[in-house]
Design a protein around this motif. Structure first.
Motif, PDB file in Angstrom:
ATOM      1  N   LEU A  24     113.159 -42.034  56.204  1.00  0.00           N
ATOM      2  CA  LEU A  24     113.026 -41.082  55.103  1.00  0.00           C
ATOM      3  C   LEU A  24     112.604 -41.785  53.820  1.00  0.00           C
ATOM      4  CD1 LEU A  24     116.245 -38.945  55.639  1.00  0.00           C
ATOM      5  CD2 LEU A  24     113.904 -38.309  56.227  1.00  0.00           C
ATOM      6  N   VAL A  25     113.246 -42.908  53.534  1.00  0.00           N
ATOM      7  CA  VAL A  25     112.923 -43.682  52.337  1.00  0.00           C
ATOM      8  C   VAL A  25     111.481 -44.177  52.411  1.00  0.00           C
ATOM      9  CG1 VAL A  25     113.443 -45.790  51.044  1.00  0.00           C
ATOM     10  CG2 VAL A  25     115.310 -44.336  51.877  1.00  0.00           C
ATOM     11  N   ARG A  26     111.111 -44.711  53.549  1.00  0.00           N
ATOM     12  CA  ARG A  26     109.753 -45.229  53.725  1.00  0.00           C
ATOM     13  C   ARG A  26     108.715 -44.122  53.531  1.00  0.00           C
ATOM     14  NH1 ARG A  26     110.806 -48.772  57.076  1.00  0.00           N
ATOM     15  NH2 ARG A  26     111.283 -47.417  58.830  1.00  0.00           N
ATOM     16  N   ARG A  27     108.974 -42.953  54.114  1.00  0.00           N
ATOM     17  CA  ARG A  27     108.061 -41.813  53.989  1.00  0.00           C
ATOM     18  C   ARG A  27     107.913 -41.402  52.522  1.00  0.00           C
ATOM     19  NH1 ARG A  27     105.713 -37.673  57.203  1.00  0.00           N
ATOM     20  NH2 ARG A  27     105.063 -36.081  55.739  1.00  0.00           N
ATOM     21  N   ALA A  28     109.035 -41.322  51.820  1.00  0.00           N
ATOM     22  CA  ALA A  28     109.000 -40.935  50.409  1.00  0.00           C
ATOM     23  C   ALA A  28     108.234 -41.977  49.582  1.00  0.00           C
ATOM     24  CB  ALA A  28     110.420 -40.741  49.883  1.00  0.00           C
ATOM     25  N   GLN A  29     108.421 -43.257  49.885  1.00  0.00           N
ATOM     26  CA  GLN A  29     107.689 -44.308  49.180  1.00  0.00           C
ATOM     27  C   GLN A  29     106.190 -44.163  49.402  1.00  0.00           C
ATOM     28  OE1 GLN A  29     109.756 -47.658  50.967  1.00  0.00           O
ATOM     29  NE2 GLN A  29     110.543 -48.263  48.969  1.00  0.00           N
ATOM     30  N   GLU A  30     105.808 -43.895  50.639  1.00  0.00           N
ATOM     31  CA  GLU A  30     104.388 -43.783  50.985  1.00  0.00           C
ATOM     32  C   GLU A  30     103.677 -42.689  50.195  1.00  0.00           C
ATOM     33  OE1 GLU A  30     104.390 -43.189  55.200  1.00  0.00           O
ATOM     34  OE2 GLU A  30     104.791 -45.302  55.622  1.00  0.00           O
ATOM     35  N   ILE A  31     104.395 -41.625  49.873  1.00  0.00           N
ATOM     36  CA  ILE A  31     103.735 -40.533  49.164  1.00  0.00           C
ATOM     37  C   ILE A  31     104.053 -40.540  47.667  1.00  0.00           C
ATOM     38  CG2 ILE A  31     103.499 -39.074  51.195  1.00  0.00           C
ATOM     39  CD1 ILE A  31     105.829 -37.430  50.170  1.00  0.00           C
ATOM     40  N   GLY A  32     104.636 -41.628  47.193  1.00  0.00           N
ATOM     41  CA  GLY A  32     104.790 -41.821  45.765  1.00  0.00           C
ATOM     42  C   GLY A  32     106.019 -41.224  45.120  1.00  0.00           C
ATOM     43  N   ALA A  33     107.087 -41.064  45.864  1.00  0.00           N
ATOM     44  CA  ALA A  33     108.326 -40.541  45.285  1.00  0.00           C
ATOM     45  C   ALA A  33     108.849 -41.502  44.229  1.00  0.00           C
ATOM     46  CB  ALA A  33     109.371 -40.335  46.372  1.00  0.00           C
ATOM     47  N   GLY A  34     109.491 -40.938  43.233  1.00  0.00           N
ATOM     48  CA  GLY A  34     110.051 -41.737  42.150  1.00  0.00           C
ATOM     49  C   GLY A  34     111.348 -42.429  42.527  1.00  0.00           C
ATOM     50  N   THR A  35     111.795 -43.270  41.636  1.00  0.00           N
ATOM     51  CA  THR A  35     113.009 -44.054  41.846  1.00  0.00           C
ATOM     52  C   THR A  35     114.217 -43.183  42.124  1.00  0.00           C
ATOM     53  OG1 THR A  35     112.129 -45.776  40.418  1.00  0.00           O
ATOM     54  CG2 THR A  35     114.500 -45.808  40.809  1.00  0.00           C
ATOM     55  N   GLU A  36     114.353 -42.069  41.395  1.00  0.00           N
ATOM     56  CA  GLU A  36     115.512 -41.189  41.578  1.00  0.00           C
ATOM     57  C   GLU A  36     115.568 -40.635  42.996  1.00  0.00           C
ATOM     58  OE1 GLU A  36     117.478 -37.104  39.819  1.00  0.00           O
ATOM     59  OE2 GLU A  36     115.882 -38.069  38.712  1.00  0.00           O
ATOM     60  N   VAL A  37     114.428 -40.235  43.520  1.00  0.00           N
ATOM     61  CA  VAL A  37     114.369 -39.693  44.885  1.00  0.00           C
ATOM     62  C   VAL A  37     114.726 -40.784  45.890  1.00  0.00           C
ATOM     63  CG1 VAL A  37     112.822 -38.779  46.668  1.00  0.00           C
ATOM     64  CG2 VAL A  37     112.717 -37.882  44.329  1.00  0.00           C
ATOM     65  N   LEU A  38     114.161 -41.954  45.724  1.00  0.00           N
ATOM     66  CA  LEU A  38     114.421 -43.052  46.656  1.00  0.00           C
ATOM     67  C   LEU A  38     115.894 -43.451  46.639  1.00  0.00           C
ATOM     68  CD1 LEU A  38     111.243 -45.187  45.954  1.00  0.00           C
ATOM     69  CD2 LEU A  38     111.633 -43.614  47.866  1.00  0.00           C
ATOM     70  N   GLN A  39     116.492 -43.521  45.465  1.00  0.00           N
ATOM     71  CA  GLN A  39     117.911 -43.861  45.372  1.00  0.00           C
ATOM     72  C   GLN A  39     118.766 -42.785  46.033  1.00  0.00           C
ATOM     73  OE1 GLN A  39     118.368 -44.455  41.143  1.00  0.00           O
ATOM     74  NE2 GLN A  39     118.067 -46.664  41.331  1.00  0.00           N
ATOM     75  N   ALA A  40     118.402 -41.527  45.828  1.00  0.00           N
ATOM     76  CA  ALA A  40     119.164 -40.438  46.434  1.00  0.00           C
ATOM     77  C   ALA A  40     119.088 -40.515  47.951  1.00  0.00           C
ATOM     78  CB  ALA A  40     118.636 -39.097  45.935  1.00  0.00           C
TER      79      ALA A  40
END
Length: 63
Positions: A24-40
């Motif tokens: 999930l984290v990797r997928r969010a990173q790939e599409i440019g999610a912000g720090t808050e999303v990645l931390q959550a």
């Protein structure tokens, strides 16, 4: 900033289950999610999700 349900699914749409928290984290990173999303996502209480319903329940605990 609070992440809305719609934003979660924008980041996580099209996943194949089961899916791990790290996927999930990797997928969010790939599409440019912000720090808050990645931390959550990293704070999710479960390491693997068997279905979208299970993931939705987990996201509700951190939203």
């Amino acid at each position: 900033m609070t992440v809305t349900d719609g934003q979660w699914w924008e980041y996580l749409a099209g996943l194949d289950y089961p899916v791990s928290r790290e996927d999930l984290v990797r997928r969010a990173q790939e599409i440019g999610a912000g720090t808050e999303v990645l931390q959550a996502l990293r704070s999710l209480p479960v390491e693997e999700f068997a279905s979208a319903d299970e993931l939705t329940d987990a996201l509700a605990t951190i939203a």
